[in-house]
Scaffold this active site. Structure first.
Site, PDB file in Angstrom:
ATOM      1  N   PRO A   1     -24.470  81.995  20.741  1.00  0.00           N
ATOM      2  CA  PRO A   1     -24.396  81.654  22.170  1.00  0.00           C
ATOM      3  C   PRO A   1     -25.264  82.592  23.015  1.00  0.00           C
ATOM      4  O   PRO A   1     -25.279  83.792  22.779  1.00  0.00           O
ATOM      5  CB  PRO A   1     -22.920  81.855  22.519  1.00  0.00           C
ATOM      6  CG  PRO A   1     -22.202  81.993  21.220  1.00  0.00           C
ATOM      7  CD  PRO A   1     -23.206  82.442  20.205  1.00  0.00           C
ATOM      8  N   GLU A   2     -25.976  82.016  23.969  1.00  0.00           N
ATOM      9  CA  GLU A   2     -26.769  82.800  24.907  1.00  0.00           C
ATOM     10  C   GLU A   2     -26.115  82.671  26.286  1.00  0.00           C
ATOM     11  O   GLU A   2     -25.029  82.135  26.407  1.00  0.00           O
ATOM     12  CB  GLU A   2     -28.226  82.313  24.903  1.00  0.00           C
ATOM     13  CG  GLU A   2     -28.855  82.406  23.511  1.00  0.00           C
ATOM     14  CD  GLU A   2     -30.311  81.964  23.461  1.00  0.00           C
ATOM     15  OE1 GLU A   2     -31.014  82.142  24.464  1.00  0.00           O
ATOM     16  OE2 GLU A   2     -30.724  81.440  22.423  1.00  0.00           O
TER      17      GLU A   2
ATOM     18  N   ARG B   1     -17.194  84.413  11.543  1.00  0.00           N
ATOM     19  CA  ARG B   1     -17.914  85.577  11.010  1.00  0.00           C
ATOM     20  C   ARG B   1     -17.397  86.911  11.546  1.00  0.00           C
ATOM     21  O   ARG B   1     -17.849  87.959  11.114  1.00  0.00           O
ATOM     22  CB  ARG B   1     -19.414  85.413  11.238  1.00  0.00           C
ATOM     23  CG  ARG B   1     -19.933  84.214  10.423  1.00  0.00           C
ATOM     24  CD  ARG B   1     -21.419  84.138  10.326  1.00  0.00           C
ATOM     25  NE  ARG B   1     -22.023  85.316   9.764  1.00  0.00           N
ATOM     26  CZ  ARG B   1     -23.336  85.520   9.705  1.00  0.00           C
ATOM     27  NH1 ARG B   1     -24.151  84.610  10.186  1.00  0.00           N
ATOM     28  NH2 ARG B   1     -23.819  86.616   9.186  1.00  0.00           N
TER      29      ARG B   1
END
Ligand code: ZN
Length: 277
Positions: A2-3, A110
């Site tokens: 995500p940015e 993760r």
């Protein structure tokens, strides 16, 4: 990963649902999330406080709680925040329980995502200043400011844009899109950009981030909004991931390069390759 537009999409979705509610409990099931604090220490500092505002800076989502307590959440690679998920999520690591029975789950296969505490606005600002440069939608993100920043770097402009300590929130997708809009080759050394190129780059960053937010983010990997819905910006990329396809502006074939270790997409007709000395 995500940015900024993806994090802003989450913020806009959650703010009207959660602002003004009490954070009744924060259950940290995975201590790695709250390091170096123990989960219980972090919970004790935030529980029972009203969520006054949901803020964002760069890729940090900031829960501004009563009494100037700030919880800074970063999604990193694969984190998502799901609001009132109908069934237990597979990789839930942290659960926020808000008044009115609202549940927010931080799901993260993760496990790189983090939650960090700042007590007081000065502590929050110090935390952010150590990690982040100028915020693209702030009045400080002027062409003059960006020009001054570029003078201090010989790095390829793509790598420059990815450095969160220079411009906050721009990642791999939006760097490619901004450089394409500005007609600048990603390998051009930052300190060799002309003033006109910096003007165009500043506009390109704003335009590509705005387009990403308008499309509710890009879902090329795991990104989902808090209802589990994918964004649509991936269908509107001008150059990113378009290797071998015609340039959306001139028809020339888009190439894929590696810059700073990241897959980088470029139309070398619109974005002429610099002659490197
Ligand atoms: Zn082109």
């Amino acid at each position: 990963m995500p940015e900024m537009p993806e994090v802003e999409t989450i913020r806009r979705h959650l703010a009207p649902q959660l602002e003004g509610r009490v954070l009744e409990t924060l259950d940290v099931q995975d201590e790695r999330w709250s390091q170096p604090l123990a989960g219980e220490e972090l919970s004790a500092a935030v529980q029972g406080r009203t969520l006054e505002q949901l803020d964002r800076r760069g890729k940090y989502l900031i829960f501004v709680l009563e009494d100037d307590v700030h919880l800074l959440v970063h999604l990193r690679m694969t984190g998502t925040l799901l609001l009132d998920p109908p069934e237990p999520t597979r990789f839930g690591r942290v659960t926020f329980a808000f008044g009115g029975g609202r549940r927010l789950v931080f799901d993260d296969p993760r496990r790189f995502g983090t939650g960090e505490l700042a007590l007081g606005t000065p502590a929050r600002e110090e935390f952010l200043a150590r990690r982040l440069g100028v915020e693209p939608f702030s009045p400080d993100f002027t062409s003059a400011h960006l020009y001054a920043l570029t003078r201090a770097s010989r790095a390829p402009v793509k790598a420059f844009l990815l450095d969160q300590k220079r411009v906050a929130g721009v990642g791999n997708i939006y760097a490619d899109e901004a450089l394409f809009r500005a007609r600048i080759h990603p390998l051009r050394p930052s300190n060799r950009l002309t003033r006109a190129q910096v003007d165009a780059l500043r506009d390109g960053v704003i335009e590509s981030l705005s387009a990403g937010i308008a499309a509710k983010g890009a879902s090329i990997d795991d990104f989902r909004d808090p209802d589990g819905v994918a964004g649509t910006f991936q269908d509107r990329f001008l150059v990113h991931l378009r290797e071998g396809l015609p340039c959306t502006r001139c028809g020339h074939t888009v190439r894929k390069l590696r810059v700073g270790g990241r897959g980088t997409y470029v139309c070398e007709k619109c974005q002429p390759r610099p002659r490197l000395r």
